[in-house]
Scaffold this motif. Structure first.
Motif, PDB file in Angstrom:
ATOM      1  N   THR A 195      -2.587 -16.559  -4.708  1.00  0.00           N
ATOM      2  CA  THR A 195      -3.807 -17.165  -5.229  1.00  0.00           C
ATOM      3  C   THR A 195      -3.575 -18.545  -5.838  1.00  0.00           C
ATOM      4  O   THR A 195      -4.533 -19.253  -6.112  1.00  0.00           O
ATOM      5  N   GLY A 196      -2.306 -18.881  -6.088  1.00  0.00           N
ATOM      6  CA  GLY A 196      -2.005 -20.145  -6.756  1.00  0.00           C
ATOM      7  C   GLY A 196      -2.004 -20.004  -8.264  1.00  0.00           C
ATOM      8  O   GLY A 196      -1.888 -20.982  -8.983  1.00  0.00           O
ATOM      9  N   ARG A 197      -2.157 -18.743  -8.730  1.00  0.00           N
ATOM     10  CA  ARG A 197      -2.141 -18.463 -10.159  1.00  0.00           C
ATOM     11  C   ARG A 197      -1.084 -17.408 -10.467  1.00  0.00           C
ATOM     12  O   ARG A 197      -0.752 -16.581  -9.623  1.00  0.00           O
ATOM     13  N   MET A 198      -0.575 -17.460 -11.690  1.00  0.00           N
ATOM     14  CA  MET A 198       0.342 -16.428 -12.167  1.00  0.00           C
ATOM     15  C   MET A 198      -0.018 -16.095 -13.608  1.00  0.00           C
ATOM     16  O   MET A 198      -0.675 -16.890 -14.284  1.00  0.00           O
ATOM     17  N   LEU A 199       0.400 -14.946 -14.063  1.00  0.00           N
ATOM     18  CA  LEU A 199       0.100 -14.537 -15.432  1.00  0.00           C
ATOM     19  C   LEU A 199       0.782 -15.456 -16.431  1.00  0.00           C
ATOM     20  O   LEU A 199       1.868 -15.975 -16.178  1.00  0.00           O
ATOM     21  N   LYS A 212      -2.175 -26.498 -20.861  1.00  0.00           N
ATOM     22  CA  LYS A 212      -2.592 -27.561 -19.944  1.00  0.00           C
ATOM     23  C   LYS A 212      -2.980 -27.012 -18.573  1.00  0.00           C
ATOM     24  O   LYS A 212      -3.931 -27.482 -17.954  1.00  0.00           O
ATOM     25  N   TYR A 213      -2.232 -26.019 -18.098  1.00  0.00           N
ATOM     26  CA  TYR A 213      -2.471 -25.492 -16.751  1.00  0.00           C
ATOM     27  C   TYR A 213      -3.166 -24.129 -16.763  1.00  0.00           C
ATOM     28  O   TYR A 213      -3.107 -23.397 -15.784  1.00  0.00           O
ATOM     29  N   GLU A 214      -3.866 -23.820 -17.832  1.00  0.00           N
ATOM     30  CA  GLU A 214      -4.604 -22.564 -17.916  1.00  0.00           C
ATOM     31  C   GLU A 214      -5.673 -22.519 -16.829  1.00  0.00           C
ATOM     32  O   GLU A 214      -6.368 -23.509 -16.575  1.00  0.00           O
ATOM     33  N   SER A 215      -5.789 -21.388 -16.188  1.00  0.00           N
ATOM     34  CA  SER A 215      -6.744 -21.220 -15.097  1.00  0.00           C
ATOM     35  C   SER A 215      -8.175 -21.195 -15.624  1.00  0.00           C
ATOM     36  O   SER A 215      -8.461 -20.597 -16.655  1.00  0.00           O
ATOM     37  N   THR A 216      -9.065 -21.837 -14.894  1.00  0.00           N
ATOM     38  CA  THR A 216     -10.480 -21.807 -15.260  1.00  0.00           C
ATOM     39  C   THR A 216     -11.150 -20.521 -14.785  1.00  0.00           C
ATOM     40  O   THR A 216     -12.161 -20.102 -15.343  1.00  0.00           O
ATOM     41  N   LYS A 217     -10.563 -19.885 -13.780  1.00  0.00           N
ATOM     42  CA  LYS A 217     -11.137 -18.652 -13.234  1.00  0.00           C
ATOM     43  C   LYS A 217     -10.710 -17.419 -14.019  1.00  0.00           C
ATOM     44  O   LYS A 217     -11.465 -16.464 -14.128  1.00  0.00           O
ATOM     45  N   GLU A 232      -2.394 -21.958 -13.552  1.00  0.00           N
ATOM     46  CA  GLU A 232      -2.459 -22.554 -12.213  1.00  0.00           C
ATOM     47  C   GLU A 232      -1.101 -23.190 -11.892  1.00  0.00           C
ATOM     48  O   GLU A 232      -0.882 -24.371 -12.116  1.00  0.00           O
ATOM     49  N   TYR A 233      -0.198 -22.378 -11.355  1.00  0.00           N
ATOM     50  CA  TYR A 233       1.149 -22.879 -11.102  1.00  0.00           C
ATOM     51  C   TYR A 233       1.197 -23.866  -9.931  1.00  0.00           C
ATOM     52  O   TYR A 233       2.088 -24.709  -9.881  1.00  0.00           O
ATOM     53  N   LEU A 234       0.256 -23.793  -9.014  1.00  0.00           N
ATOM     54  CA  LEU A 234       0.244 -24.752  -7.901  1.00  0.00           C
ATOM     55  C   LEU A 234      -0.057 -26.166  -8.402  1.00  0.00           C
ATOM     56  O   LEU A 234       0.545 -27.136  -7.929  1.00  0.00           O
ATOM     57  N   LYS A 235      -0.971 -26.282  -9.362  1.00  0.00           N
ATOM     58  CA  LYS A 235      -1.252 -27.599  -9.947  1.00  0.00           C
ATOM     59  C   LYS A 235      -0.018 -28.124 -10.684  1.00  0.00           C
ATOM     60  O   LYS A 235       0.320 -29.304 -10.585  1.00  0.00           O
ATOM     61  N   PHE A 236       0.641 -27.227 -11.432  1.00  0.00           N
ATOM     62  CA  PHE A 236       1.862 -27.612 -12.135  1.00  0.00           C
ATOM     63  C   PHE A 236       2.923 -28.074 -11.142  1.00  0.00           C
ATOM     64  O   PHE A 236       3.541 -29.124 -11.315  1.00  0.00           O
TER      65      PHE A 236
END
Length: 140
Positions: A27-31, A57-62, A68-72
């Protein structure tokens, strides 16, 4: 972020490879609890405050429990190239340049004197005892 980018560019670390394992659903997200573990695997040696700042800074909006590790990863790996360059080859590329103080090792005059003394003592022992340092250095 500069600390991370400097380490990534010097050691050629691919951050995405360490983080992908924690995203089973792709998903591009991790816990948030696994993000610090992935950073530890990258050997960034970050302080807890720095990790907390990255999590915020990279906390998911969803999902507020995810990062959001992909953004990082995109932000960090931008030190190598600009993302999407193969689709738009005319985009300007701005290479990352590590800060000058990172490359400089400065010693105080007292530390320099101590270092010189230690090197001279070592050189004298090597000369007197005919010690071969090359095999010892190769093992390290």
């Amino acid at each position: 972020m500069t600390k991370i980018k400097t380490k990534v560019i010097k050691q050629r670390i691919r951050v995405l490879e360490f983080m992908r394992d924690y995203d089973a659903l792709k998903t591009g997200r991790m816990l948030k609890t696994t993000f610090p573990r992935a950073l530890d695997l990258c050997s960034f040696q970050l302080e807890p405050e720095e990790v907390d700042a990255l999590v915020k800074k990279y906390e998911s909006t969803k999902d507020k429990n995810c990062v959001e590790y992909l953004k990082f990863s995109d932000d960090v790996e931008a030190v190598f190239t600009t993302k999407g360059l193969e689709k738009e080859p005319t985009l300007p590329v701005h290479p990352f340049v590590p800060p000058q103080e990172v490359d400089q090792n400065t010693l105080t005059p007292q530390e320099k004197t101590t270092l010189d003394l230690a090197v001279h003592r070592l050189a004298e022992r090597v000369r007197v005892r005919s010690i071969q340092l090359t095999p010892q250095i190769g093992r390290a």
